[in-house]
Scaffold this active site. Structure first.
Site, PDB file in Angstrom:
ATOM      1  N   ASP A 159      88.184  41.434  66.104  1.00 55.93           N
ATOM      2  CA  ASP A 159      86.861  41.443  65.464  1.00 55.93           C
ATOM      3  C   ASP A 159      87.061  41.178  63.981  1.00 55.93           C
ATOM      4  O   ASP A 159      87.609  42.010  63.246  1.00 55.93           O
ATOM      5  CB  ASP A 159      86.209  42.809  65.689  1.00 55.93           C
ATOM      6  CG  ASP A 159      84.871  42.958  64.963  1.00 55.93           C
ATOM      7  OD1 ASP A 159      84.400  41.978  64.356  1.00 55.93           O
ATOM      8  OD2 ASP A 159      84.317  44.068  65.006  1.00 55.93           O
ATOM      9  N   ILE A 160      86.616  40.025  63.520  1.00 53.57           N
ATOM     10  CA  ILE A 160      86.872  39.640  62.133  1.00 53.57           C
ATOM     11  C   ILE A 160      86.182  40.584  61.159  1.00 53.57           C
ATOM     12  O   ILE A 160      86.672  40.792  60.033  1.00 53.57           O
ATOM     13  CB  ILE A 160      86.441  38.181  61.879  1.00 53.57           C
ATOM     14  CG1 ILE A 160      87.036  37.678  60.552  1.00 53.57           C
ATOM     15  CG2 ILE A 160      84.928  38.022  61.915  1.00 53.57           C
ATOM     16  CD1 ILE A 160      86.918  36.194  60.351  1.00 53.57           C
ATOM     17  N   GLY A 181      76.187  35.225  67.004  1.00 57.12           N
ATOM     18  CA  GLY A 181      77.636  35.302  67.075  1.00 57.12           C
ATOM     19  C   GLY A 181      78.266  36.041  65.914  1.00 57.12           C
ATOM     20  O   GLY A 181      77.834  37.130  65.529  1.00 57.12           O
ATOM     21  N   VAL A 182      79.301  35.436  65.329  1.00 58.38           N
ATOM     22  CA  VAL A 182      80.028  36.062  64.228  1.00 58.38           C
ATOM     23  C   VAL A 182      79.113  36.278  63.024  1.00 58.38           C
ATOM     24  O   VAL A 182      79.224  37.283  62.320  1.00 58.38           O
ATOM     25  CB  VAL A 182      81.255  35.209  63.837  1.00 58.38           C
ATOM     26  CG1 VAL A 182      81.952  35.794  62.610  1.00 58.38           C
ATOM     27  CG2 VAL A 182      82.238  35.120  64.999  1.00 58.38           C
ATOM     28  N   ASP A 183      78.212  35.355  62.791  1.00 54.50           N
ATOM     29  CA  ASP A 183      77.295  35.483  61.654  1.00 54.50           C
ATOM     30  C   ASP A 183      76.452  36.748  61.794  1.00 54.50           C
ATOM     31  O   ASP A 183      76.323  37.549  60.837  1.00 54.50           O
ATOM     32  CB  ASP A 183      76.396  34.251  61.593  1.00 54.50           C
ATOM     33  CG  ASP A 183      75.584  34.157  60.309  1.00 54.50           C
ATOM     34  OD1 ASP A 183      75.900  34.877  59.341  1.00 54.50           O
ATOM     35  OD2 ASP A 183      74.639  33.345  60.275  1.00 54.50           O
ATOM     36  N   THR A 267      83.322  26.776  66.867  1.00 55.28           N
ATOM     37  CA  THR A 267      83.717  26.679  68.277  1.00 55.28           C
ATOM     38  C   THR A 267      82.840  27.502  69.208  1.00 55.28           C
ATOM     39  O   THR A 267      82.995  27.410  70.427  1.00 55.28           O
ATOM     40  CB  THR A 267      85.181  27.126  68.469  1.00 55.28           C
ATOM     41  OG1 THR A 267      85.325  28.484  68.043  1.00 55.28           O
ATOM     42  CG2 THR A 267      86.127  26.245  67.686  1.00 55.28           C
ATOM     43  N   GLY A 268      81.931  28.296  68.676  1.00 57.42           N
ATOM     44  CA  GLY A 268      81.046  29.096  69.513  1.00 57.42           C
ATOM     45  C   GLY A 268      79.824  28.300  69.918  1.00 57.42           C
ATOM     46  O   GLY A 268      79.917  27.294  70.623  1.00 57.42           O
TER      47      GLY A 268
END
Length: 316
Positions: A159-160, A181-183, A267-268
């Site tokens: 988990d970044i 997603g990550v954002d 890539t997501g």
């Protein structure tokens, strides 16, 4: 922004006094128009001294209106217009690197009614020569200056937002106000202060990066970059993805971040093929001059981790 209200790039270029009042801007010209249909091209690999960068930033306005080019800078972006039409042809962005300045991205007009563009390699060389020209010929050639840049690279699964590094990179939406997603995870972990801060910075262009405090993140800084949507590979996706990594490292250098965590950008939901994305990530960070000493590629699943580990092994 620095404490004196100048951008970090402007402070690096001009010092605390800010830009010279004699610098030419597009407002000094009549009948200039921006690029109509910009597309990314691979930027020239150049490092410029502070004196060369200041010469460029002062602007280039030919005495003869029929001369070929006008040039001016706004912030960290150089605009190049055809002298006899005023039409925008190139836009080039720069970043400060210690005592040098490097190009992080370039765009060109692709409307054939405005400009008959050459191949990307031909345009990169033409742009290199043009930058040398507007820097004030005759001058020594602006050749790449080698800077040792060998950060330690590793790929990890995790988990970044929990990475205890100086800065994490967030694959952001263009408005920087949180997406999926990550954002979305980054905004949740950083708290509402991040969204409030991002509302003040005016969004971010595709392929570029902006930096904010990390607020409640484990990292001091968050670097927000807008990655390309995969459209088959024929729309400059690779060049834009490379630019995301160069820009992110430039922002890290601006604040002195030495340990950086980067996800598998685009890539997501953006659909960039993970193997190609991993190759671009590793190649770009290995070739970009930077003061960053350690980079963690933080992968969200086992297949992405495998792609990054294989790319790291191939690159040595």
């Amino acid at each position: 922004m620095s404490q004196d209200g100048l951008s970090l790039f402007s402070r690096a270029l001009w010092g605390p006094g800010g830009p010279s009042e004699d610098a030419a801007t597009r407002r000094d010209w009549n009948d200039v128009a921006p690029i109509r249909q910009p597309v990314p091209i691979p930027p020239p690999q150049m490092l410029l001294s502070g004196a060369e960068m200041q010469t460029i930033a002062m602007g280039y306005v030919p005495v003869d209106i029929n001369a070929r080019w006008f040039a001016s800078m706004e912030g960290d972006c150089l605009y190049l217009h055809r002298g006899w039409t005023g039409l925008g042809i190139y836009e080039v962005t720069f970043a400060a690197k210690e005592t040098w300045f490097m190009i992080t991205s370039a765009r060109i007009e692709c409307d054939p009614d405005v400009y008959n563009r050459d191949s990307d390699l031909g345009e990169r060389e033409r742009l290199r020569n043009l930058i040398a020209h507007v820097s004030g010929e005759p001058m020594p050639p602006l050749l790449p200056v080698p800077i040792q840049s060998k950060p330690l690279l590793e790929a990890v699964l995790g988990d970044i937002t929990a990475e205890r590094v100086d800065a994490i990179v967030n694959p952001a939406s263009a408005n920087l106000l949180g997406g999926g997603g990550v954002d979305a995870a980054t905004h949740r972990a950083a708290g509402p202060e991040l969204r409030a801060y991002c509302q003040t910075v005016g969004g971010c262009e595709l392929g570029r990066a902006k930096i904010s405090p990390g607020f409640r993140l484990a990292s001091q800084w968050a670097i927000h970059t807008v990655g390309p949507q995969w459209r088959g590979g024929s729309y400059g996706e690779a060049v834009l993805l490379e630019s995301c990594y160069r820009e992110s490292l430039a922002r890290a250098d601006e604040v002195g971040a030495e340990r950086v965590a980067i996800p598998a950008i685009a890539t997501g939901a953006h659909g960039y093929p993970r193997t190609s994305a991993a190759e671009i990530a590793v190649k770009t960070v290995r070739s970009t001059p930077t003061k960053v000493r350690e980079i963690h590629f933080v992968c969200f699943d086992a297949l992405t981790l495998q792609a990054y580990e294989e790319s790291l092994n191939r690159s040595g």
